[in-house]
Design a protein around this motif. Structure first.
Motif, short mmCIF file in Angstrom:
data_model
loop_
_atom_site.label_atom_id
_atom_site.label_comp_id
_atom_site.label_asym_id
_atom_site.label_seq_id
_atom_site.Cartn_x
_atom_site.Cartn_y
_atom_site.Cartn_z
N VAL A 97 5.33 12.32 6.87
CA VAL A 97 5.74 11.06 6.24
C VAL A 97 5.16 9.85 6.96
O VAL A 97 4.68 8.91 6.33
CB VAL A 97 7.28 10.95 6.22
N THR A 98 5.19 9.85 8.28
CA THR A 98 4.81 8.65 9.04
C THR A 98 3.38 8.67 9.56
O THR A 98 2.85 7.63 9.97
CB THR A 98 5.73 8.48 10.26
N LYS A 99 2.75 9.84 9.56
CA LYS A 99 1.40 10.02 10.11
C LYS A 99 1.35 9.78 11.62
O LYS A 99 0.29 9.50 12.18
CB LYS A 99 0.36 9.12 9.41
N HIS A 112 0.86 -1.19 0.00
CA HIS A 112 0.00 0.00 0.00
C HIS A 112 0.89 1.24 0.00
O HIS A 112 1.56 1.52 0.99
CB HIS A 112 -0.89 0.03 1.24
N THR A 113 0.91 1.97 -1.11
CA THR A 113 1.61 3.25 -1.13
C THR A 113 0.59 4.35 -0.82
O THR A 113 -0.59 4.06 -0.60
CB THR A 113 2.25 3.52 -2.50
N SER A 114 1.03 5.59 -0.81
CA SER A 114 0.11 6.69 -0.53
C SER A 114 -0.90 6.90 -1.65
O SER A 114 -1.89 7.60 -1.48
CB SER A 114 0.90 7.99 -0.29
N LYS A 115 -0.65 6.27 -2.82
CA LYS A 115 -1.53 6.46 -3.97
C LYS A 115 -2.40 5.26 -4.30
O LYS A 115 -3.50 5.41 -4.82
CB LYS A 115 -0.69 6.80 -5.21
N LYS A 116 -1.90 4.03 -3.99
CA LYS A 116 -2.58 2.86 -4.54
C LYS A 116 -2.17 1.60 -3.78
O LYS A 116 -1.10 1.55 -3.17
CB LYS A 116 -2.21 2.72 -6.03
N LYS A 117 -3.03 0.56 -3.87
CA LYS A 117 -2.69 -0.76 -3.34
C LYS A 117 -2.24 -1.64 -4.50
O LYS A 117 -2.88 -1.69 -5.55
CB LYS A 117 -3.89 -1.38 -2.65
N TYR A 118 -1.12 -2.37 -4.30
CA TYR A 118 -0.58 -3.25 -5.33
C TYR A 118 -0.52 -4.68 -4.79
O TYR A 118 -0.03 -4.91 -3.68
CB TYR A 118 0.84 -2.83 -5.71
N GLN A 167 10.51 6.25 -6.42
CA GLN A 167 10.77 6.95 -5.17
C GLN A 167 9.47 7.01 -4.37
O GLN A 167 8.40 7.29 -4.91
CB GLN A 167 11.24 8.38 -5.45
N MET A 168 9.55 6.72 -3.08
CA MET A 168 8.41 6.84 -2.19
C MET A 168 8.56 8.10 -1.35
O MET A 168 9.66 8.43 -0.91
CB MET A 168 8.30 5.61 -1.28
N THR A 169 7.46 8.80 -1.14
CA THR A 169 7.51 10.04 -0.36
C THR A 169 6.80 9.91 0.98
O THR A 169 6.85 10.83 1.80
CB THR A 169 6.87 11.20 -1.15
#
Length: 268
Positions: free
Chosen positions: A249-251, A56-62, A73-75
């Motif tokens: 970044v970490t919430k 799970h990235t900040s944009k989508k689940k893969y 790159q992950m932000t």
């Protein structure tokens, strides 16, 4: 079995490859879930062997089944769930490595994962996808290719020079200062850097500061640093500024940060 392990390439290959790391649940019988990975300013080439890993990235689940994947790159932090009978072996590429291949424009490619065909890889030898594949075989493939690349390109290109300048100045340098050193306009610097990495120079500097801060916090008990010490050492304005950037970044806050939830780099 070590769920997380790290392996290191040859001295010449280290110019392009930071390390190889492995998430290994190949002999596990249960799902490893809700583990977290932090951004580090690098690209990752991931080999999934066995069943699958969910990311799970900040944009989508893969859902990554067996195969080869390119991770941008992950932000923000990334959450992973690793199925039993699954191993993920990841080659971590420095931010300038992809700039050696100018045909790739990564300007808008962040927080994303792309499955790729093994024939797209430049390596002479095939990658072994088996669960019991040897890390030494992968190291041989990686070292052979990147040692040759080092010999073919002895001079640093623009992106590598930018990253080196940032590192030597401990991230505290303006884009205009970098431009003066390299003799390029700020606009040209930004366009070249973002096309090669997907990040702005400012964002890259922020990620480096963040990861350095996390590494210090993880080892804080030994080094006896307070949050204020960490903030000031890494050139944040004050503790409040550090906490805000950390939460982006970490919430979560630095005080609520639990390293046991994360796959973190080992101290070399």
């Amino acid at each position: 079995m070590n769920l997380y392990s790290e392996f290191y390439v040859s001295e010449k290959s280290e110019r392009f490859v930071n390390k190889i790391w492995c998430l290994d649940n190949s002999i596990g019988e249960t799902l490893i879930e809700n583990k977290l990975i932090l951004p580090n300013g690098c690209f990752n080439l991931a080999i999934v062997s066995g069943r699958s890993i969910e990311v799970h990235t900040s944009k989508k689940k893969y859902l990554m089944t067996e195969g080869l994947y390119f991770c941008s790159q992950m932000t923000n932090k990334v959450l992973v769930n690793i199925q039993p009978e699954t191993k993920v072996t990841i080659t971590q590429l420095h931010p300038w490595t992809l700039s050696m291949f100018p045909k790739y424009d990564l300007s808008n490619f962040t927080d994303a994962i792309l499955k790729i065909d093994p024939t797209e890889l430049p390596f002479d030898d095939e990658i072994d996808y088996r669960l019991n594949s040897s890390i030494s075989d992968l190291l041989n493939v990686i070292n052979t290719y990147f040692e040759e690349l080092d010999a073919l390109h002895p001079s640093k290109n623009t992106i590598e020079k930018i990253c080196e300048i940032i590192r030597l100045h401990e991230e505290e340098i303006s884009i205009s200062e970098i431009g003066k050193i390299i003799n390029l306009s700020q606009r040209s610097l930004q366009i070249k850097f973002q096309a090669a990495t997907g990040l702005t120079i400012k964002k890259y500097i922020q990620l480096l500061k963040f990861r350095k801060s996390v590494d210090q916090m993880v080892h804080m008990s030994q080094e006896k640093l307070s949050l204020t010490d960490v903030a000031l050492y890494n050139k944040y304005f004050d503790q409040s500024h550090f906490i805000k950037k950390f939460k982006d970044v970490t919430k979560t806050t630095p005080k609520m940060f639990n390293p046991d939830f994360y796959f973190l780099s080992k101290k070399r």
